[in-house]
Design a protein around this motif. Structure first.
Motif, PDB file in Angstrom:
ATOM      1  N   LEU A  37       0.836  -1.210   0.000  1.00 55.20           N
ATOM      2  CA  LEU A  37       0.000   0.000   0.000  1.00 55.20           C
ATOM      3  C   LEU A  37       0.870   1.259   0.000  1.00 55.20           C
ATOM      4  O   LEU A  37       0.608   2.216  -0.731  1.00 55.20           O
ATOM      5  CB  LEU A  37      -0.926  -0.004   1.209  1.00 55.20           C
ATOM      6  N   GLU A  38       1.920   1.252   0.814  1.00 54.97           N
ATOM      7  CA  GLU A  38       2.808   2.417   0.886  1.00 54.97           C
ATOM      8  C   GLU A  38       3.543   2.624  -0.435  1.00 54.97           C
ATOM      9  O   GLU A  38       3.672   3.764  -0.913  1.00 54.97           O
ATOM     10  CB  GLU A  38       3.803   2.238   2.028  1.00 54.97           C
ATOM     11  N   LYS A  39       4.014   1.539  -1.034  1.00 56.01           N
ATOM     12  CA  LYS A  39       4.724   1.617  -2.317  1.00 56.01           C
ATOM     13  C   LYS A  39       3.820   2.187  -3.411  1.00 56.01           C
ATOM     14  O   LYS A  39       4.197   3.104  -4.155  1.00 56.01           O
ATOM     15  CB  LYS A  39       5.204   0.208  -2.718  1.00 56.01           C
ATOM     16  N   PHE A  40       2.596   1.658  -3.500  1.00 58.05           N
ATOM     17  CA  PHE A  40       1.695   2.093  -4.567  1.00 58.05           C
ATOM     18  C   PHE A  40       1.189   3.520  -4.323  1.00 58.05           C
ATOM     19  O   PHE A  40       0.955   4.266  -5.280  1.00 58.05           O
ATOM     20  CB  PHE A  40       0.520   1.121  -4.703  1.00 58.05           C
ATOM     21  N   TYR A  41       1.035   3.903  -3.051  1.00 59.78           N
ATOM     22  CA  TYR A  41       0.596   5.272  -2.771  1.00 59.78           C
ATOM     23  C   TYR A  41       1.650   6.278  -3.240  1.00 59.78           C
ATOM     24  O   TYR A  41       1.309   7.337  -3.788  1.00 59.78           O
ATOM     25  CB  TYR A  41       0.315   5.450  -1.279  1.00 59.78           C
ATOM     26  N   LEU A  42       2.907   5.954  -3.061  1.00 60.63           N
ATOM     27  CA  LEU A  42       3.978   6.835  -3.539  1.00 60.63           C
ATOM     28  C   LEU A  42       3.913   7.020  -5.048  1.00 60.63           C
ATOM     29  O   LEU A  42       4.201   8.095  -5.578  1.00 60.63           O
ATOM     30  CB  LEU A  42       5.347   6.263  -3.146  1.00 60.63           C
ATOM     31  N   GLN A  43       3.507   5.956  -5.753  1.00 61.40           N
ATOM     32  CA  GLN A  43       3.443   6.012  -7.214  1.00 61.40           C
ATOM     33  C   GLN A  43       2.272   6.852  -7.718  1.00 61.40           C
ATOM     34  O   GLN A  43       2.228   7.197  -8.896  1.00 61.40           O
ATOM     35  CB  GLN A  43       3.348   4.595  -7.795  1.00 61.40           C
ATOM     36  N   THR A  44       1.318   7.172  -6.833  1.00 55.91           N
ATOM     37  CA  THR A  44       0.171   7.984  -7.263  1.00 55.91           C
ATOM     38  C   THR A  44       0.484   9.475  -7.272  1.00 55.91           C
ATOM     39  O   THR A  44      -0.354  10.279  -7.682  1.00 55.91           O
ATOM     40  CB  THR A  44      -1.052   7.753  -6.343  1.00 55.91           C
ATOM     41  N   LYS A  45       1.679   9.854  -6.847  1.00 52.54           N
ATOM     42  CA  LYS A  45       2.026  11.278  -6.788  1.00 52.54           C
ATOM     43  C   LYS A  45       2.121  11.855  -8.202  1.00 52.54           C
ATOM     44  O   LYS A  45       2.974  11.475  -8.997  1.00 52.54           O
ATOM     45  CB  LYS A  45       3.354  11.463  -6.068  1.00 52.54           C
TER      46      LYS A  45
END
Length: 314
Positions: A61-69
């Motif tokens: 979840l943390e990895k994919f949230y960073l990619q949404t920036k």
């Protein structure tokens, strides 16, 4: 069971929406792949499952949230990212995957064995990729061929595949020879279109820089300055495999792919791929990459299916 939690503050509804996907489809992908359950309230997420899996899901979840920036992520990125997170043996200090010159700028090995496979193709004149469906054997071979022709290391790509599978012989199919073999080569076409674009592939076919060659028609030929791919090699006979391997000419490279658990030859007929793996394993200049279920790079359910069949057949 343990519950891990993570929050993304301050709340950003656009990024949270991208992370979760349409109707929470991205969260469902993580649940299936990790074997956990995820609940959400606003920017707060709770992950329930076995301790290690729950922690890994939080990392996802943390990895994919960073990619949404600054952008949205799609379900394919989620699935590929999950493959990397779940890949055993991957470490931060691992050598980077070779980068290939294709239309997909982010194409690289997603698992340690995929990286090894790409390195073998670049360093050896003959490489065997053996393993279950979905491990990227054919796609990465085609990507390496595209890379070689784009860099002008070879003059053409030759695609070869046994034309009789699963008991269905060509004589029962309508059309001329080109039309008969077309369905068997469709996975190779799809990979080429994805990596080069339809128009460029069409032009290369017209100029002869990409050639389709039924295995039965390879006898007597010598292929120079070519990147040759033999797909579905488990359905070759030992005689056909020997004939294919001796077609290589100067400046050529060959990649042979197949899954020895899906042999469609007549009962009692030995697979040429199985025999080649035994005969050639110590020959210098020839490399073997044996993929496993954890190398599957498809929908998370595909890996679970492969694991289930392997457990059932033991």
């Amino acid at each position: 069971m343990k519950t891990e939690s993570v929050s993304f503050s301050p709340a950003d509804n656009r990024r949270l929406s991208s992370l979760c996907g349409t109707l929470d489809e991205n969260l469902r992908q993580i649940e299936v792949a990790m074997g956990v359950s995820i609940s959400r309230r606003g920017e707060h997420f709770a992950v329930k499952g076995e301790p290690e899996k729950a922690r890994l899901a939080v990392s996802a979840l943390e990895k994919f949230y960073l990619q949404t920036k600054g952008r949205d992520i799609d379900i394919e990125e989620i699935q590929l990212g999950l493959v990397e997170l779940l890949s055993p043996g991957r470490s931060e200090g691992q050598a980077a995957s070779p980068m290939l010159m294709t239309r997909k700028s982010n194409l690289h090995g997603r698992t340690p064995r995929q990286t090894e496979y790409l390195e073998c193709i670049q360093k050896h004149d003959i490489t065997f990729g053996i393993g279950p469906a979905g491990t990227g054997k054919t796609y990465l071979a085609v990507a390496s061929a595209v890379d070689a022709i784009e860099r002008e290391w070879v003059k053409r790509i030759v695609l070869v595949r046994p034309a009789v599978e699963a008991g269905e012989r060509l004589g029962f199919l309508p059309g001329d020879m080109a039309q008969k073999i077309d369905p068997y080569l469709r996975p190779l076409y799809d990979a080429l279109y994805d990596l080069m674009g339809f128009d460029r592939v069409s032009r290369l076919f017209e100029s002869g820089a990409i050639e389709v060659a039924p295995l039965a028609y390879m006898r007597g030929r010598t292929l120079n300055h070519s990147f040759i791919i033999l797909d579905e090699a488990q359905n070759t006979t030992p005689e056909q495999m020997k004939m294919f391997l001796t077609r290589m000419g100067f400046g050529s490279r060959a990649v042979i792919t197949g899954d020895v658990t899906q042999v469609d030859l007549a009962k009692g007929q030995r697979s040429g791929l199985v025999e080649a793996a035994a005969v050639l394993r110590k020959v210098p200049g020839i490399a073997f990459t044996h993929f496993q279920a954890e190398d599957v790079v498809r929908h998370p359910l595909v890996q679970l299916i492969v694991n289930a069949y392997q457990a059932y057949e033991k």
